[in-house]
Design an enzyme around this catalytic site. Structure first.
Site, mmCIF file in Angstrom:
data_model
loop_
_atom_site.group_PDB
_atom_site.id
_atom_site.type_symbol
_atom_site.label_atom_id
_atom_site.label_comp_id
_atom_site.label_asym_id
_atom_site.label_seq_id
_atom_site.Cartn_x
_atom_site.Cartn_y
_atom_site.Cartn_z
ATOM 1 N N ARG A 92 0.862 -1.174 0.114
ATOM 2 C CA ARG A 92 0.111 -0.060 -0.113
ATOM 3 C C ARG A 92 0.821 1.204 0.021
ATOM 4 N NH1 ARG A 92 -2.214 -3.690 -1.016
ATOM 5 N NH2 ARG A 92 -3.967 -4.589 -0.229
ATOM 6 N N SER B 94 -10.829 -0.842 3.734
ATOM 7 C CA SER B 94 -9.818 -0.964 5.075
ATOM 8 C C SER B 94 -9.621 0.440 5.163
ATOM 9 C CB SER B 94 -8.597 -1.906 4.508
ATOM 10 O OG SER B 94 -8.989 -2.984 4.011
ATOM 11 N N GLU C 74 -4.677 3.622 6.316
ATOM 12 C CA GLU C 74 -4.640 3.358 4.653
ATOM 13 C C GLU C 74 -5.319 4.434 4.064
ATOM 14 O OE1 GLU C 74 -5.391 -0.596 3.413
ATOM 15 O OE2 GLU C 74 -6.193 0.384 1.812
HETATM 16 C C1 LIG Z 1 -15.492 -0.943 -0.395
HETATM 17 C C2 LIG Z 1 -13.978 -0.829 -0.645
HETATM 18 C C3 LIG Z 1 -12.929 -1.973 -0.907
HETATM 19 C C4 LIG Z 1 -11.783 -1.516 -0.972
HETATM 20 N N1 LIG Z 1 -10.799 -2.633 -1.235
HETATM 21 C C5 LIG Z 1 -9.516 -2.393 -1.680
HETATM 22 C C6 LIG Z 1 -8.592 -3.568 -1.734
HETATM 23 O O1 LIG Z 1 -9.102 -4.656 -2.007
HETATM 24 N N2 LIG Z 1 -7.289 -3.282 -2.054
HETATM 25 C C7 LIG Z 1 -6.940 -1.856 -2.039
HETATM 26 O O2 LIG Z 1 -5.797 -1.757 -2.333
HETATM 27 N N3 LIG Z 1 -7.651 -0.817 -1.960
HETATM 28 C C8 LIG Z 1 -8.813 -0.994 -1.592
HETATM 29 N N4 LIG Z 1 -9.746 -0.061 -1.409
HETATM 30 C C9 LIG Z 1 -9.517 1.312 -1.373
HETATM 31 C C10 LIG Z 1 -9.673 2.380 -2.734
HETATM 32 O O3 LIG Z 1 -10.636 1.284 -3.560
HETATM 33 C C11 LIG Z 1 -8.272 2.043 -3.600
HETATM 34 O O4 LIG Z 1 -7.392 2.875 -2.853
HETATM 35 C C12 LIG Z 1 -8.404 3.018 -4.844
HETATM 36 O O5 LIG Z 1 -7.281 2.815 -5.552
HETATM 37 C C13 LIG Z 1 -8.554 4.522 -4.593
HETATM 38 O O6 LIG Z 1 -8.777 5.159 -5.648
HETATM 39 P P1 LIG Z 1 -9.958 6.420 -5.940
HETATM 40 O O7 LIG Z 1 -9.941 6.649 -7.418
HETATM 41 O O8 LIG Z 1 -11.113 6.295 -5.427
HETATM 42 O O9 LIG Z 1 -8.842 7.416 -5.280
HETATM 43 P P2 LIG Z 1 -9.265 8.805 -4.339
HETATM 44 O O10 LIG Z 1 -9.672 8.315 -3.115
HETATM 45 O O11 LIG Z 1 -10.063 9.584 -5.253
HETATM 46 O O12 LIG Z 1 -7.850 9.225 -4.022
HETATM 47 C C14 LIG Z 1 -6.832 8.581 -3.159
HETATM 48 C C15 LIG Z 1 -5.547 9.440 -3.147
HETATM 49 O O13 LIG Z 1 -5.054 9.450 -4.438
HETATM 50 C C16 LIG Z 1 -4.775 10.740 -4.941
HETATM 51 N N5 LIG Z 1 -5.095 10.615 -6.558
HETATM 52 C C17 LIG Z 1 -6.266 10.142 -6.919
HETATM 53 N N6 LIG Z 1 -5.910 10.051 -8.378
HETATM 54 C C18 LIG Z 1 -4.899 10.583 -8.575
HETATM 55 C C19 LIG Z 1 -4.063 11.032 -9.744
HETATM 56 N N7 LIG Z 1 -4.709 10.812 -10.862
HETATM 57 N N8 LIG Z 1 -2.914 11.674 -9.476
HETATM 58 C C20 LIG Z 1 -2.310 11.831 -8.485
HETATM 59 N N9 LIG Z 1 -2.956 11.480 -7.156
HETATM 60 C C21 LIG Z 1 -4.279 11.015 -7.422
HETATM 61 C C22 LIG Z 1 -5.955 11.610 -4.114
HETATM 62 O O14 LIG Z 1 -5.379 12.880 -4.110
HETATM 63 C C23 LIG Z 1 -5.824 10.925 -2.780
HETATM 64 O O15 LIG Z 1 -4.832 11.172 -2.042
HETATM 65 C C24 LIG Z 1 -11.361 -0.232 -1.062
HETATM 66 C C25 LIG Z 1 -12.160 0.816 -1.004
HETATM 67 C C26 LIG Z 1 -13.438 0.601 -0.837
HETATM 68 C C27 LIG Z 1 -14.556 1.588 -0.496
#
Ligand SMILES: Cc1cc2nc3c(=O)[nH]c(=O)nc-3n(C[C@H](O)[C@H](O)[C@H](O)COP(=O)(O)OP(=O)(O)OC[C@H]3O[C@@H](n4cnc5c(N)ncnc54)[C@H](O)[C@@H]3O)c2cc1C
Length: 340
Positions: free
Chosen positions: A166, A240, A336
């Site tokens: 992570r 998580s 996380e």
């Molecule tokens: C129900 C659920 C289950 C999940 N299961 C998992 C799992 O199994 N494994 C896992 O690893 N994660 C899991 N996650 C966490 C999440 O899905 C991941 O971390 C995902 O990659 C976040 O993507 P996002 O586009 O929603 O990011 P956001 O929440 O929009 O952003 C996360 C961070 O990244 C930055 N960011 C976003 N996009 C960019 C970009 N293009 N350039 C630079 N910075 C950027 C943002 O500023 C922020 O700091 C889960 C979440 C939920 C809600």
């Protein structure tokens, strides 16, 4: 082109926590040209800013006094091919799960175990997403990112991203310096390395009477995840909330002496990974509810918003859990979720 920043934008529906928060300025972007123009604008240069993807790994603890740049960069294209692999470039605003389905439908292997992880492709390298024995770094070829200070697009290859559990360079040394605009994955076209090492996948395939294949593994993972994790459409959450702690053998043995049943997994550098969810549950937090926020009934690792929780309340709950786990087990959990 004239840029149109929205003022006082409600962000509730842009995050999976579904918590009401406003940003003083908000602007979506759907091309690199638009993004370049935004980062040169007066509004951007004079404010704090952040990029939002699918909002599934963020907790806003208060209104955001700055610009939220909402990523809508789309596009999927083949950029290379070898005897048994293909390089596919995904726009960073593509929905991660749709990209997995695209790969599976085209017979491209490598990300089927990462089915149904919420969020955008561009955020996937941020924390090297992982699930069911596979991490993004296993299939990651490179990414293109806009350097905010110069406006230039730079390419980062796998080794340059310092991927860990992570973790990546973008969460640490290069935090807030780059906006990821596309990600290139190296996916197999034959001799797929099907990973069913997680017992639950094999058990699910057996239950469904399916042979291991890209699409069947994806289906099994989707089924397992739906049965285990709360759907953010029903209960706000960010998956998580804490990372699983990795400890020295000595620390593990001390805990195992007190709790012989403690779950443990081998980690790199001869360390041991423990289950944060188990520690939190053992400390008595599972299912605890306070007003509209709490710890999920079935998953102690997931903090939830039952409706009208405030970000500060969820954060303060996470702090209480952190302190309690530290006092009971001598382990400092790490969040996380990105706290904003
Ligand atoms: C129900 C659920 C289950 C999940 N299961 C998992 C799992 O199994 N494994 C896992 O690893 N994660 C899991 N996650 C966490 C999440 O899905 C991941 O971390 C995902 O990659 C976040 O993507 P996002 O586009 O929603 O990011 P956001 O929440 O929009 O952003 C996360 C961070 O990244 C930055 N960011 C976003 N996009 C960019 C970009 N293009 N350039 C630079 N910075 C950027 C943002 O500023 C922020 O700091 C889960 C979440 C939920 C809600």
């Amino acid at each position: 082109m004239s840029l149109s920043f929205e003022k006082n934008k409600e962000l509730r529906h842009f995050t999976t926590f579904g918590i009401s928060t406003k940003s003083s300025l908000y602007i979506p972007f759907s091309s690199i040209e638009e993004l370049s123009e935004i980062i040169q604008s007066n509004e951007y240069l004079t404010s704090k800013s952040m990029v939002l993807g699918g909002g599934s790994n963020v907790l806003f603890t208060k209104d955001f006094e700055g610009v939220v740049l909402h990523n809508q960069l789309k596009g999927i294209s083949e950029v290379g091919r070898g005897d048994d692999y293909v390089l596919i470039e995904f726009g960073s605003g593509e929905v991660w799960h749709d990209s997995v389905l695209y790969a599976v439908e085209n017979g491209y292997g490598g990300i089927e175990n990462l089915s149904l992880i919420p969020g955008s492709v561009g955020a996937a390298p941020m924390q090297n997403i992982g699930a069911y024995g596979v991490e993004l770094k296993d299939v990651f070829h490179s990414l293109n990112a806009l350097e905010i200070s110069t406006g230039e697009i730079k390419t980062f290859y796998n080794e340059e991203c310092n991927f860990g559990y992570r973790e990546s360079v973008f969460k640490r040394e290069l935090k807030n310096q780059f906006i990821i605009v596309s990600v290139v994955l190296r996916l197999t076209t034959q001799n797929h390395n099907l990973n069913t090492s997680y017992g639950a996948i094999n058990a699910k395939l057996l239950e469904l009477g399916l042979e291991p294949s890209l699409s069947n593994i994806s289906r099994a993972v989707i089924d397992i995840r739906r049965s285990k994790l709360p759907d953010p459409n029903d209960i706000g959450n960010s998956g998580s909330f804490f990372k699983n702690p990795v400890v020295e053998v000595k620390k593990f043995e001390e805990l195992q002496g007190r709790f012989p049943e403690i779950p443990n997994y081998p980690a790199p550098s001869r360390k041991i990974k423990l289950a944060a969810g188990w520690l939190i549950e053992k400390a008595g937090w599972k299912g605890k509810r306070f007003e509209d926020y709490g710890v999920h009934n079935n998953q102690a690792l997931v903090l939830v918003n039952y409706g009208n929780a405030k970000g500060a309340q969820v954060y303060s709950l996470s702090q209480d859990i952190l302190e309690d786990v530290e006092s009971k087990f001598g382990i400092i959990l790490e969040r996380e979720v990105n706290i904003i």
